[in-house]
Scaffold this motif. Structure first.
Motif, PDB file in Angstrom:
ATOM      1  N   ASN A  88      10.474 -32.280  25.692  1.00 50.24           N
ATOM      2  CA  ASN A  88       9.547 -33.112  24.920  1.00 50.24           C
ATOM      3  C   ASN A  88       9.587 -34.561  25.382  1.00 50.24           C
ATOM      4  N   LYS A 121      -7.510 -21.616  21.948  1.00 48.93           N
ATOM      5  CA  LYS A 121      -7.788 -22.881  21.268  1.00 48.93           C
ATOM      6  C   LYS A 121      -8.609 -23.764  22.192  1.00 48.93           C
ATOM      7  N   CYS A 123      -9.543 -27.098  23.736  1.00 54.76           N
ATOM      8  CA  CYS A 123      -8.808 -28.351  23.945  1.00 54.76           C
ATOM      9  C   CYS A 123      -9.559 -29.238  24.932  1.00 54.76           C
ATOM     10  N   CYS A 125      -9.061 -30.942  28.120  1.00 52.24           N
ATOM     11  CA  CYS A 125      -8.110 -30.777  29.222  1.00 52.24           C
ATOM     12  C   CYS A 125      -8.339 -31.837  30.294  1.00 52.24           C
ATOM     13  N   TYR A 134      -3.370 -31.147  27.988  1.00 53.13           N
ATOM     14  CA  TYR A 134      -4.418 -30.761  27.043  1.00 53.13           C
ATOM     15  C   TYR A 134      -4.183 -31.439  25.693  1.00 53.13           C
ATOM     16  N   PHE A 135      -5.297 -31.975  25.148  1.00 60.87           N
ATOM     17  CA  PHE A 135      -5.280 -32.787  23.936  1.00 60.87           C
ATOM     18  C   PHE A 135      -6.195 -32.168  22.875  1.00 60.87           C
ATOM     19  N   LYS A 136      -6.034 -32.655  21.643  1.00 57.81           N
ATOM     20  CA  LYS A 136      -6.941 -32.235  20.574  1.00 57.81           C
ATOM     21  C   LYS A 136      -8.345 -32.770  20.807  1.00 57.81           C
ATOM     22  N   GLU A 140      -7.087 -39.317  23.107  1.00 59.87           N
ATOM     23  CA  GLU A 140      -5.732 -39.236  22.565  1.00 59.87           C
ATOM     24  C   GLU A 140      -4.704 -39.417  23.677  1.00 59.87           C
ATOM     25  N   ASN A 142      -1.223 -38.525  23.040  1.00 59.82           N
ATOM     26  CA  ASN A 142      -0.137 -37.563  22.853  1.00 59.82           C
ATOM     27  C   ASN A 142      -0.678 -36.148  23.052  1.00 59.82           C
ATOM     28  N   PRO A 143      -0.358 -35.522  24.180  1.00 58.43           N
ATOM     29  CA  PRO A 143      -0.922 -34.200  24.463  1.00 58.43           C
ATOM     30  C   PRO A 143      -0.304 -33.109  23.600  1.00 58.43           C
ATOM     31  N   LEU A 144      -1.085 -32.065  23.386  1.00 57.87           N
ATOM     32  CA  LEU A 144      -0.554 -30.878  22.716  1.00 57.87           C
ATOM     33  C   LEU A 144       0.439 -30.164  23.625  1.00 57.87           C
ATOM     34  N   GLY A 145       0.254 -30.337  24.913  1.00 63.88           N
ATOM     35  CA  GLY A 145       1.145 -29.717  25.889  1.00 63.88           C
ATOM     36  C   GLY A 145       0.733 -30.105  27.289  1.00 63.88           C
TER      37      GLY A 145
END
Length: 351
Positions: A88, A121, A123, A125, A134-136, A140, A142-145
């Protein structure tokens, strides 16, 4: 912070060390009581790092790209906690660094339906350097992953509808949805479902480029060039004698380089014929104008169809390489330029 056993020393033995994670850096000392002294070492968790489980009980590794650190926790649960926290932090560090650089612009970005572990989902990208994020939503930080595309394998696959998808697909549209699969090292696959061929081709091309492609990527000509690159263009390499790399008086039946569309293939063959004719006809005073026209037509062909520019370089390399001294050295230099593009399919046209 906590104790971990670290593999190190000249004899490569396990030694217990006290580790502290702060400001994106993992620092370690001989013991907790030595923290007021100079640390024994530091590990920067930057974008180049890869943190994964390793062989052995409760053991994981941190690969910085320059050195691999092997660390062992007291239990599997503790190891999993360390891996999760370190990954993380590494993701946040890498993302902040990438997003803060003015010279780092997204190679490609857009809305994509991402599927992993049976869950879909939608996203936003972004491909930044070798990082797939990939983000919401757009904007943004802070990426989701994220996925480090280094050493990842990228393939085009058939899309299979998933009952766990968060959105129900229209059966009439599902056939048009195309999928790109990413197989990262030490991770399960991630699938990107795209609405059309143009989007699929764009993502497939750029992801393949940053992942480095595969050993069998490209045409036979491109594979030979890649092998020559691995020898640093050694003039004595036997590959230079391969017929595909040598001058020919015969016409070619297929392009030398990867082309995005089948429509470009006959254009590449026509380009080869033009250059072949230009090089084979004797240059004399009455024929100067004819040679100029041939050269202009070939160059204009590449300006009108930019995808043929790499093909033109390949043709010039082939038709000037006879495996003899000076001409060969020219081929080596041009091949070095071409070799950068031989591990991935040709880029899709920009619309």
């Amino acid at each position: 912070m906590g104790h971990l056993a670290k593999l190190g020393g000249k004899l490569k033995t396990w030694r217990k060390r006290w580790f502290v994670l702060k400001n994106g850096t993992l620092t370690y000392w001989k013991s907790q009581h030595d923290m007021n002294r100079k640390p024994q070492g530091q590990i920067m968790l930057d974008e180049a790092c890869r943190i994964n489980r390793a062989e052995g009980a409760s053991t994981f590794e941190i690969d910085t790209g320059k050195k691999v650190y092997y660390l062992t926790a007291d239990s599997n649960a503790t190891m999993d906690d360390w891996i999760r926290v370190l990954q993380n932090v590494q993701r946040r560090n890498a993302t902040k660094l990438l997003l803060s650089r003015d010279d780092q612009k997204p190679t490609i970005q857009g809305w994509v339906t991402k599927v992993k572990n049976g869950h879909a989902k939608k996203c936003w990208c972004v491909l930044l350097g070798k990082m797939f994020l990939y983000f919401k939503a757009p904007g943004e930080t802070n990426p989701l992953g994220q996925i480090n595309m280094r050493d990842a394998r990228v393939e085009e696959v058939e899309h299979v509808s998933d009952s766990d998808s968060e959105e129900r697909e229209d059966p009439t549209q599902s056939q048009a949805r195309l999928t790109v699969a990413i197989y990262p090292a030490h991770q399960g696959p991630t699938y990107l479902i795209l609405p059309g061929k143009q989007e699929r081709d764009n993502w497939l091309y750029h992801l393949t480029v940053v992942s480095g492609g595969g050993p069998n990527a490209g045409t036979q000509y491109e594979q030979l060039v890649q092998k020559l690159m691995e020898t640093d263009g050694d003039p004595n390499c036997v590959l230079w004698r391969h017929p595909i790399l040598l001058h020919t008086k015969d016409a070619i039946t297929s392009p030398l380089t990867s082309l995005h569309s089948e429509a470009m293939q006959p254009e590449a063959i026509k380009l080869f014929k033009s250059i072949q004719l230009f090089m084979s006809v004797a240059v004399n005073q009455p024929g100067i104008d004819y040679h100029v026209v041939l050269a202009q037509n070939a160059l204009q062909h590449c300006l009108d169809m930019p995808e043929l520019q790499t093909e033109m370089i390949g043709i010039l390399v082939k038709q000037t390489s006879r495996h003899t001294g000076q001409k060969l050295s020219v081929g080596v230099q041009v091949n070095k330029k071409l070799g950068k593009q031989t591990r991935a399919p040709a880029p899709p046209p920009i619309i």
